[in-house]
Design an enzyme around this catalytic site. Structure first.
Site, PDB file in Angstrom:
ATOM      1  N   HIS A  70      63.128  34.960 -22.769  1.00 50.44           N
ATOM      2  CA  HIS A  70      62.158  33.881 -22.892  1.00 50.44           C
ATOM      3  C   HIS A  70      61.782  33.618 -24.349  1.00 50.44           C
ATOM      4  CE1 HIS A  70      60.923  32.978 -18.625  1.00 50.44           C
ATOM      5  NE2 HIS A  70      61.805  33.950 -18.496  1.00 50.44           N
ATOM      6  N   ASP A  71      61.854  34.623 -25.194  1.00 52.19           N
ATOM      7  CA  ASP A  71      61.612  34.391 -26.613  1.00 52.19           C
ATOM      8  C   ASP A  71      62.833  33.781 -27.277  1.00 52.19           C
ATOM      9  OD1 ASP A  71      59.996  34.571 -28.997  1.00 52.19           O
ATOM     10  OD2 ASP A  71      61.295  36.202 -29.653  1.00 52.19           O
ATOM     11  N   GLY A  89      64.394  30.557 -31.949  1.00 57.47           N
ATOM     12  CA  GLY A  89      65.197  31.556 -31.253  1.00 57.47           C
ATOM     13  C   GLY A  89      64.436  32.863 -31.089  1.00 57.47           C
ATOM     14  N   ASP A  91      62.463  34.954 -32.430  1.00 59.61           N
ATOM     15  CA  ASP A  91      61.582  35.027 -33.607  1.00 59.61           C
ATOM     16  C   ASP A  91      60.179  35.535 -33.297  1.00 59.61           C
ATOM     17  OD1 ASP A  91      60.594  32.909 -32.149  1.00 59.61           O
ATOM     18  OD2 ASP A  91      60.567  31.470 -33.816  1.00 59.61           O
ATOM     19  N   HIS A 198      69.413  40.426 -13.833  1.00 55.99           N
ATOM     20  CA  HIS A 198      68.702  40.302 -12.565  1.00 55.99           C
ATOM     21  C   HIS A 198      68.980  41.459 -11.610  1.00 55.99           C
ATOM     22  CE1 HIS A 198      67.693  35.719 -12.784  1.00 55.99           C
ATOM     23  NE2 HIS A 198      67.205  36.413 -13.790  1.00 55.99           N
ATOM     24  N   ASP A 216      67.653  42.415  -5.834  1.00 54.25           N
ATOM     25  CA  ASP A 216      68.658  43.159  -5.072  1.00 54.25           C
ATOM     26  C   ASP A 216      68.016  44.425  -4.537  1.00 54.25           C
ATOM     27  OD1 ASP A 216      68.735  45.128  -7.069  1.00 54.25           O
ATOM     28  OD2 ASP A 216      70.812  44.799  -7.616  1.00 54.25           O
ATOM     29  N   THR A 218      68.575  47.537  -5.260  1.00 50.95           N
ATOM     30  CA  THR A 218      68.529  48.699  -6.160  1.00 50.95           C
ATOM     31  C   THR A 218      67.944  48.296  -7.516  1.00 50.95           C
ATOM     32  OG1 THR A 218      70.823  48.238  -6.807  1.00 50.95           O
ATOM     33  CG2 THR A 218      70.472  49.866  -5.045  1.00 50.95           C
ATOM     34  N   ASP A 223      73.394  48.170 -11.582  1.00 51.49           N
ATOM     35  CA  ASP A 223      74.649  48.205 -10.840  1.00 51.49           C
ATOM     36  C   ASP A 223      75.056  46.795 -10.432  1.00 51.49           C
ATOM     37  OD1 ASP A 223      72.950  47.538  -8.737  1.00 51.49           O
ATOM     38  OD2 ASP A 223      72.982  49.554  -7.853  1.00 51.49           O
TER      39      ASP A 223
END
Length: 360
Positions: A70-71, A89, A91, A198, A216, A218, A223
């Site tokens: 997000h940064d 970007g 920063d 994710h 997911d 796990t 993985d």
């Protein structure tokens, strides 16, 4: 005589040149190739104990990894070409101007991890941009099978507010997501590579009634389960019903983002997605490379110094090959890669529902 002396002198010079540079001595007897990296050992000790609960791959680790994106992704060469400010970007602007940037729709809920991290950056007198990327690298190293990411330090603590609408939303069409990521320099395959994050992630804001519902089964393991389970036919909503940015998931308690659902099945990205199902090592390698690009967006890399040696070595992956969750088989897969058949996987016994990631 002269030739022999010259040869002897050259031999001495060669030996001297081969002597490795002396390492800097840091706290607790640790060493670094660059003395400027020593401070990061102290930061590491502090955040492992006081931010990541002793080095866990839990909620703060998940959110810290998310914050790196997000940064950094708020960077648009297209805007610069139009004569506008296109963002800095990676920063630290999301921390410097948190009241503005965490109010952007895509960054809903990021204010919590920003405010948790800020005191550490101030305490150790490091830039916000450096701290965000360092914390994310340490965070993912805490996850079983995680990557050991590159960490370059030396970002300025001077930044500007990012332009709005540069972070993709889960409800965005795939064309829009790929166009935005393409503007920042990422191909559809590299978008998939970044989405390996994710596999250790959860949602809080799309459906607040199931805070911490993972993507997911796990969420503490880096993985390939995410890449299998996202391709399973969706059958239910785990919380209060359909929400903007949500698709049906295959397992009670598991949350599926609409963007993940569509990118997994898009012909431009489906084969890259499927390629990780039986190759966790490839997933880690490609994620590491894509993150190397993302974490330096907007920066002159020649002015940064490499402190990657401070990042902990992650524990080994529990499994190199994904499996079908209990009760699921190849018949539940929505196969999307036309170039390659879906691989043969085992169905392993286990929980038939996924618990939320607990609050720290």
């Amino acid at each position: 005589m002269f030739s022999k002396a010259l040869l002897s002198l050259l031999a001495v010079v060669a030996v001297v040149g081969a002597v490795p540079a002396k390492k800097a001595t840091c706290s607790k007897g640790r060493t670094a190739s660059d003395a400027r990296c020593c401070i990061w050992f102290d930061v590491l000790d502090d955040i492992q104990e006081n931010l990541f609960d002793g080095g866990e791959c839990g909620e703060e680790a998940h959110e810290s990894l998310r914050l790196t994106f997000h940064d950094a992704i708020s960077f648009s060469p297209k805007l610069f070409r139009e004569g506008k400010f296109g963002g800095g970007g990676a920063d630290g602007s999301i921390m410097a101007f948190a009241d503005i940037e965490t109010a952007f729709p895509a960054s809903a809920g990021m204010d919590e991890i920003v405010e948790e991290q800020r005191p550490f950056a101030i305490k150790h007198k490091v830039s916000f941009g450096d701290f965000i990327q360092f914390a994310g690298a340490v965070a993912v190293s805490n996850c079983n099978g995680g990557p050991r990411l590159q960490f370059l330090a030396g970002r300025s603590n001077i930044s500007q507010v990012s332009p709005p609408d540069l972070i993709p939303l889960p409800e965005d069409p795939v064309d829009k997501i790929f166009a935005r990521m393409g503007d920042a320099g990422f191909t559809p395959d590299e978008v998939v590579d970044l989405l390996a994050s994710h596999t250790v992630a959860a949602q809080d804001q799309i459906d607040p009634t199931i805070h911490g519902s993972p993507f997911d089964s796990t969420p503490s393991d880096f993985d390939a389960q995410f890449f299998v389970e996202t391709l399973l036919k969706g059958t239910l909503f785990p919380g209060n019903g359909s929400n903007i940015g949500e698709s049906m998931s295959p397992i009670p308690g598991e949350f599926r983002l609409q963007s993940d659902d569509l990118i997994a099945r898009d012909p431009r990205s489906a084969c890259e997605w499927q390629s990780f199902v039986t190759n966790q090592a490839l997933m880690v390698k490609k994620f590491t490379k894509a993150m190397q690009k993302m974490t330096t967006l907007g920066n002159d890399v020649s002015k940064l110094h490499d402190c990657s040696e401070v990042i902990p070595i992650p524990s080994k992956a529990k499994s190199k090959v994904a499996h079908f969750p209990d009760g699921k088989t190849i018949k539940d897969i929505e196969h999307a890669c036309k170039a390659t058949p879906f691989p043969v996987l085992q169905t392993l016994p286990g929980p038939t529902s996924v618990p939320v990631v607990p609050d720290s």
